[in-house]
Design an enzyme around this catalytic site. Structure first.
Site, PDB file in Angstrom:
ATOM      1  N   ILE A  26       0.812  -1.223   0.000  1.00  0.00           N
ATOM      2  CA  ILE A  26       0.000   0.000   0.000  1.00  0.00           C
ATOM      3  C   ILE A  26       0.839   1.263   0.000  1.00  0.00           C
ATOM      4  O   ILE A  26       0.300   2.359  -0.006  1.00  0.00           O
ATOM      5  CB  ILE A  26      -0.968   0.044   1.210  1.00  0.00           C
ATOM      6  CG1 ILE A  26      -0.210  -0.181   2.506  1.00  0.00           C
ATOM      7  CG2 ILE A  26      -2.098  -0.957   1.039  1.00  0.00           C
ATOM      8  CD1 ILE A  26      -1.067   0.038   3.740  1.00  0.00           C
ATOM      9  N   GLU A  33       9.205  -0.421   2.157  1.00  0.00           N
ATOM     10  CA  GLU A  33       7.861  -0.659   1.641  1.00  0.00           C
ATOM     11  C   GLU A  33       6.846  -0.791   2.775  1.00  0.00           C
ATOM     12  O   GLU A  33       7.191  -1.177   3.887  1.00  0.00           O
ATOM     13  CB  GLU A  33       7.848  -1.971   0.848  1.00  0.00           C
ATOM     14  CG  GLU A  33       8.773  -1.995  -0.336  1.00  0.00           C
ATOM     15  CD  GLU A  33       8.908  -3.420  -0.877  1.00  0.00           C
ATOM     16  OE1 GLU A  33       9.455  -4.283  -0.155  1.00  0.00           O
ATOM     17  OE2 GLU A  33       8.479  -3.655  -2.014  1.00  0.00           O
ATOM     18  N   ASP A 150       8.374  15.902   7.564  1.00  0.00           N
ATOM     19  CA  ASP A 150       7.936  15.365   6.272  1.00  0.00           C
ATOM     20  C   ASP A 150       6.427  15.511   6.120  1.00  0.00           C
ATOM     21  O   ASP A 150       5.719  14.552   5.827  1.00  0.00           O
ATOM     22  CB  ASP A 150       8.371  13.903   6.108  1.00  0.00           C
ATOM     23  CG  ASP A 150       8.332  13.464   4.644  1.00  0.00           C
ATOM     24  OD1 ASP A 150       8.175  14.346   3.755  1.00  0.00           O
ATOM     25  OD2 ASP A 150       8.445  12.256   4.372  1.00  0.00           O
TER      26      ASP A 150
END
Lengths: 375, 240
Positions: A26, A33, A150
């Protein structure tokens, strides 16, 4: 130690990740990942984030260590919850180097995924609710002396019940108020370029929580424009876009800007007027929202609203009041993640991704290299 | 028979305790050479003790665990030290009789074992790397107490210095695992005042003892018992 000796050893301290069944990929996080997975026994759905450890010469990655430590310290309804850490067995197929997974509570959507789907429509009250929760999260982490570093729509998760969870602390770090004896020297190669505030682009290394509030301003505008408002290709380009929206960067509007390292080295367009409200009013019809965006997108960080002041802004206290997203989200029964969504219509392609060391590649990148502004 | 076994256990425990004492001395020496601050240093010791709470000494080289603890603590405390520097300094501290480490196969093997050991330790710690240390409490206690004592007493007696030294030394034992951070901080301060022969003004007339103001759930007998442990630890220095 001969790695094969490890084969027969029992390891009671850290569970194996095989207790979860991977369902789908996802996302692509800052350092690995992300998968959706299901606990094989109790059927609990979680998100697994793999820590990339190949080619690590300095042991366990400091970014992963920071993320783990920060998430252990932060417990808040609007901050993603870290359930546990799992591992894979070392075997001959991974050169006897097992991997480590962070196991998170699962959230059905991310904000970038929701915004890229035009069937998802936010009412003004719902936009306020998203923003209120986001600022609550920032207020909490900043009180606890953590910078997110971020901010972007893809890192804002939303559960199907409409609860917002700030996620991906892969670039986050603890900060301290710099003392008279010396200023902080944090890296300025952080934050996805499109959400990066002007002080970082100009080389500031002694920064604080206000860098996250710039991103919050970008995201608030994005709730209406539905794609990032400033999509630069390079740092220089990003600064040009910021100037076109927020006016020229000068000592008149930002007294200490000439002390920043790159102020004299970069080309900064002169004579531009600030037109945040004018440019955005075609999208954002609410005058309080426009005013809040304007105050969050202040060039000078010293004049930017902090999360406390932003939460006190009239935007959140005028009708319609913030209202739950649960009902609206219940009409959508598909998970929406940026990673799985088709490229947003006017998205810049992956090449526009920032040069910061661990930035993720946008997995579904359009090939349209031509630059296009959103408004 | 049962008695016999318990005696063996007692003896082997004390041998272990002595080994840990020696290894912590080595850690503090290496940490000083690496210019580590007191919080990362204490964190390293805490990680070391946590590890050996879970794992048997006979299965692991304590010096490797100690060096990895330094490496991991420095990372956790945002005072990152390069693996190379740790390796060189620890090697020198451990082998004073040998020439400095060259970059050869031994260097690369040691480097890899340090990195692997770090991961092993993270797992043993169950990735619980958010630690609470007594340092922040001691700092606050000292600041408050300073305002209560007369300035001349504060200037003439090394109360703070002694307290910090006691705290630092306490890591030679595993007290940090068994005693709450607040309690350890109160105790070293109590002991320091005692060593320096300083009393807290008006303490006898006050409704509350000074340590209860800092930490509500501690009683004097608890402080005394921790002090006894500290004294025993210092006594051990002669026997290692």
């Amino acid at each position: 130690m001969d790695p094969q000796i490890m084969d027969g050893l029992d390891f009671p301290f850290c569970d194996e990740v095989v207790k979860y069944e991977k369902l789908a990929k996802i996302g692509q996080g800052t350092f690995g990942e992300v998968f959706k997975a299901k606990h094989r026994k109790n059927k609990q759905i979680v998100a697994l984030k793999k820590v990339l450890m190949e080619n690590e010469k300095e042991g366990f990655p400091i970014t992963a260590l920071r993320e783990i430590r920060i998430l252990q310290l932060l417990k808040h309804e609007n901050v993603v919850n870290l359930n546990e850490i799992c591992r894979t067995k070392a075997n001959q197929f991974n050169r006897y180097k097992g991997s480590i997974y962070l196991v998170f509570e699962f959230c059905e959507h991310d904000l970038a995924g929701l915004l890229s789907n035009h069937n998802v429509k936010f009412s003004l009250g719902e936009i306020k609710e998203v923003m209120r929760q986001l600022l609550n999260a920032l207020y909490y982490i900043h009180c606890n002396k953590v910078l997110h570093r971020d901010m972007k729509a893809a890192n804002i998760l939303i559960t199907k019940n409409g609860v917002l969870k700030l996620a991906d602390f892969g670039l986050a770090r603890a900060f301290s108020i710099s003392k008279a004896s010396g200023s902080n020297r944090y890296t300025n190669r952080v934050v996805t370029l499109w959400y990066r505030p002007p002080e970082l682009l100009l080389g500031e290394r002694n920064y604080g929580p206000l860098i996250d509030l710039w991103g919050a301003g970008c995201i608030l505008a994005e709730m209406w424009t539905r794609s990032p408002i400033m999509q630069g290709n390079t740092e220089q380009h990003q600064l040009t876009l910021i100037t076109h929206l927020c006016g020229s960067i000068s000592t008149e509007v930002w007294p200490d800007v000439d002390k920043l390292e790159l102020y004299s080295k970069l080309e900064l367009p002169k004579g531009q007027k600030r037109k945040v409200k004018e440019r955005l009013k075609a999208y954002v019809r609410d005058q309080y929202a426009l005013d809040l965006i304007d105050k969050l997108l202040s060039l000078d960080p010293a004049q930017r609203l902090d999360s406390d002041a932003a939460l006190n802004h009239d935007f959140f206290w005028m009708d319609p009041m913030p209202s739950s997203l649960a009902k609206m989200l219940s009409t959508h029964n598909m998970s929406m993640f940026e990673y799985l969504a088709p490229p947003r219509r006017r998205y810049q392609q992956g090449g526009a991704q920032p040069p910061a060391q661990q930035q993720q590649q946008r997995a579904v990148a359009s090939n349209d290299a031509a630059f296009d502004r959103v408004f | 028979m049962a008695e016999c076994r318990s005696m063996t256990v007692a003896r082997s425990t004390s041998r272990e305790t002595r080994t840990h004492f020696k290894v912590i001395t080595y850690m503090l020496e290496s940490g000083t050479k690496l210019q580590m601050d007191s919080v990362p240093m204490a964190t390293a010791c805490l990680i070391y003790h946590r590890f050996f709470k879970e794992c048997l000494l006979e299965n692991h080289d304590p010096y490797l665990i100690a060096s990895s603890s330094i490496y991991l603590a420095a990372k956790v405390c945002e005072q990152q030290i390069r693996l190379r520097d740790i390796l060189n300094v620890c090697y020198r501290t451990l082998h004073t009789d040998r020439p400095p480490l060259e970059i050869n196969d031994e260097y690369w093997e040691l480097r890899e074992s340090l990195a692997n050991c770090e991961l092993l330790m993270l797992r043993v710690l169950k990735f619980q790397i958010a630690f609470e240390l007594p340092h922040k409490y001691l700092l606050h206690y000292l600041v408050s107490l300073k305002d209560w004592l007369s300035p001349s007493v504060w200037a003439d007696t090394p109360i703070a210095k002694t307290a910090w030294a006691l705290l630092r030394d306490s890591y030679h034992s595993d007290l940090c695992l068994r005693v709450k951070p607040q309690h350890l901080a109160v105790t070293v301060l109590y002991f320091s005042l005692q060593c320096n022969g300083v009393g807290v003004p008006f303490n006898d007339d006050a409704d509350k003892q000074w340590w209860q103001v800092f930490c509500e759930d501690i009683v004097e007998s608890k402080i005394q018992s921790i002090i006894v442990e500290l004294i025993n630890m210092y006594a051990m220095e002669m026997n290692v």
